[in-house]
Design an enzyme around this catalytic site. Sequence first.
Site, mmCIF file in Angstrom:
data_model
loop_
_atom_site.group_PDB
_atom_site.id
_atom_site.type_symbol
_atom_site.label_atom_id
_atom_site.label_comp_id
_atom_site.label_asym_id
_atom_site.label_seq_id
_atom_site.Cartn_x
_atom_site.Cartn_y
_atom_site.Cartn_z
ATOM 1 N N ASP A 72 0.863 -1.178 0.000
ATOM 2 C CA ASP A 72 0.000 0.000 0.000
ATOM 3 C C ASP A 72 0.904 1.235 0.000
ATOM 4 O OD1 ASP A 72 -2.211 1.654 0.063
ATOM 5 O OD2 ASP A 72 -3.246 0.490 1.586
ATOM 6 N N TYR A 73 0.284 2.378 -0.118
ATOM 7 C CA TYR A 73 0.986 3.654 -0.311
ATOM 8 C C TYR A 73 2.011 3.894 0.804
ATOM 9 C CZ TYR A 73 0.946 8.455 -2.276
ATOM 10 O OH TYR A 73 1.253 9.645 -2.903
#
Length: 758
Positions: free
Chosen positions: A284-285
């Site tokens: 994820d980011y």
Amino acid sequence: MNVLKTLLIVLAVGTTTALTAQSKQQIPEVEALLKKMTLEEKIGQLNLLTPGGGVATGAVVSENVEAKIKAGNVGGLFGVASPEKMKMAQDIAVKNTRLGIPLLFGSDIIHGYKTTFPIPLGLSSSWDMELIKSTAQIAAKEATADGINWNFSPMVDISRDPRWGRISEGAGEDPFLGSAIARAMVTGYQGDDLTDVNTMLACVKHFALYGAIEGGRDYNSVDMSRVKMFNQYLAPYKAAIDAGAASVMTSFNDVDGIPATGNKWLLTDLLREQWGFEGFVVSDYTSLNEMIAHGLGDLQAVSALALKAGLDMDMVGEGFLSTLKKSLSEGKVTEAEITNACRRVLEAKYKLGLFNNPYAYIDETRPAKDILTAENRAVARKAAQRSFVLLKNENNILPLKKSAKIALVGPLADSQNNMLGTWAPTGDVKNAISIIDGFKNVAPNATINYAKGSNILDDEAMAAKINVFGPRVDISKESPETLLEEALAAAQKSDVVVAVVGEATEMSGEAASRTDISIPQAQKKLINALVATGKPVVLVLMSGRPLTISEEFDLPVSILQVWHPGVEAGNAVADVVFGDYNPSGKLTATWPRNVGQIPVYHSMKNTGRPAPTSEEFQKFRSNYLDAKNSPLLPFGYGLSYTSFKYSDIKVDKNVVASGEAVNVSVKVQNTGNFDGEEVVQLYLRDVVRSITPPGKQLKGFEKVFLKKGETKTITITLKPEDLKFYNSNLEFIAEPGDFEVFVGGDSDASLKATFELK
């Protein structure tokens, strides 16, 4: 000639197979390419960047993106849209790098692209798998028209805590229903052939257990037993993998004390070795970098940890890009581990057909004919209608007559900004139909007396937190007293009041956790004042989560829960309010009486000292002093303008052999005055087993249409695996013994049959 074109010129378009039929054999063309790649080029494929300009999902935006693409340091981009922009980026990768390896283009397309559908929690309330699949197909068609070929969806996290804002992005609390929706979404996005330019890679997220974070506070820790993981939380992820999901995104939380992005048990032992996943895993980011804050070391240490755990692609953080070469020289990672990660990314590009044609998804003629079409909007309107849940219909005031005099009030009644819902970064609020416009469209002969009535909330500091992505909470220059007076004046000259109230879109979603999930005080004051007029009051309630509405539920009002309905919001709400469609939605997350009950869900276990069924307080029983154990509204709950009667439940065999299916039939009659749809739900109870069983578990459902007065016999089949569970040794087994089956319109179903498993 470009090396990739030389390597792949012999390929025929039809040689690429869908990921649903993956082979464990390596792809020769990818292997040939890997042999030509330098270490730096392999590491470059593991780097996913965003140039910014869109809605970011974190505080970091990548720098010098063009230069990094030219240097072969980028495997994919996200946050970019339009064929023109995609072509510019792909040209750099294909024409200005040594091997010309094409880029992946990703995006968060959570509930539609430009044609925005209801938030996923709302879509799940339709219990309509074909409809949900069709929304994913439309999202894929529209997104690929703009050059996007990789979708960071579906989110399949089970959540039983409505304080968590991201409950809005999933299918609610139940693993059986969540698994069905996961399959529908993956097959909708990916289709049967990933070389079809109307399909795209799905990315199941967030792996794993993100919906079980402590306190409902986003990005927080998760701690649970393996037995609970396997029986209550992991099923939808596995269903998505079994349906052929091409990629997996890690979650921000830890699992057994190790952040998911660096968790080898999760990403390799479970995902690849036990479940047989052969796609690629993306962080994820910046979740790779965030393992530093978790306390697991510096950037080099956590990057090596993630690679060895099974992470293939680093989103935005550039930890792989900046540290793996050094870690290799120091013996902290191996070149084989880097090559394996690169191989998986390249295989996804191959299966999309990008090596055969890097520009397959870039067609400047497609947006005008494929995006936001009348046909797509019609599906959005249908999806919204079917997502609405009728919570209460006081004196059967609904549906309203189209000739009525209506006071349409509330801060959400004339708000395009709050129709699309959270995580709709590719949508445009200007395309949304407001509630007032929908009323005028559907009931042109009605008299509409509009007044805002109140602000969504009066707290300017809170409004600033909510308005990060635009003006969702608009605090009027008029005083709250003036707004209320205008609403009461509109009510006095009307036959009925429709108050559109609830949450602004960014009061739920990512980084939007709330400890108080009641309707804001400004709107409570409005509702109470409207009720005091003595006029019939209908609450059209918008939210991205279950709310605590015990006070409102006790008032003499009707309540229609419409979530955040998407681009066709106003038309769909009017369709239901005026009776053009009879609401059929059912809740997929339990609604608590107050936050003190959380977590409360339908498959809770009995204790050794269960509370009495009457819910009268008894000392030394598992109950509260100040509230009932039961929720305000149970899982599966939802009313209709008509009524349904269940009778004559039967099982086709009283004794079942191991491996046999069981058919459960029930008669359902429409006993009211409207045609309508009912979601027939089947719940199972394993009476005695080696680990404590839930009181009930959803194990089947069917949505059925019945004309007024019609009776149908509905048969739901329990498959052998529906009787199984993970025991204390994590073996998936069914144990001999007695089972109880309950069928009805929600999880409080009481119509019962029994059978014995031999």
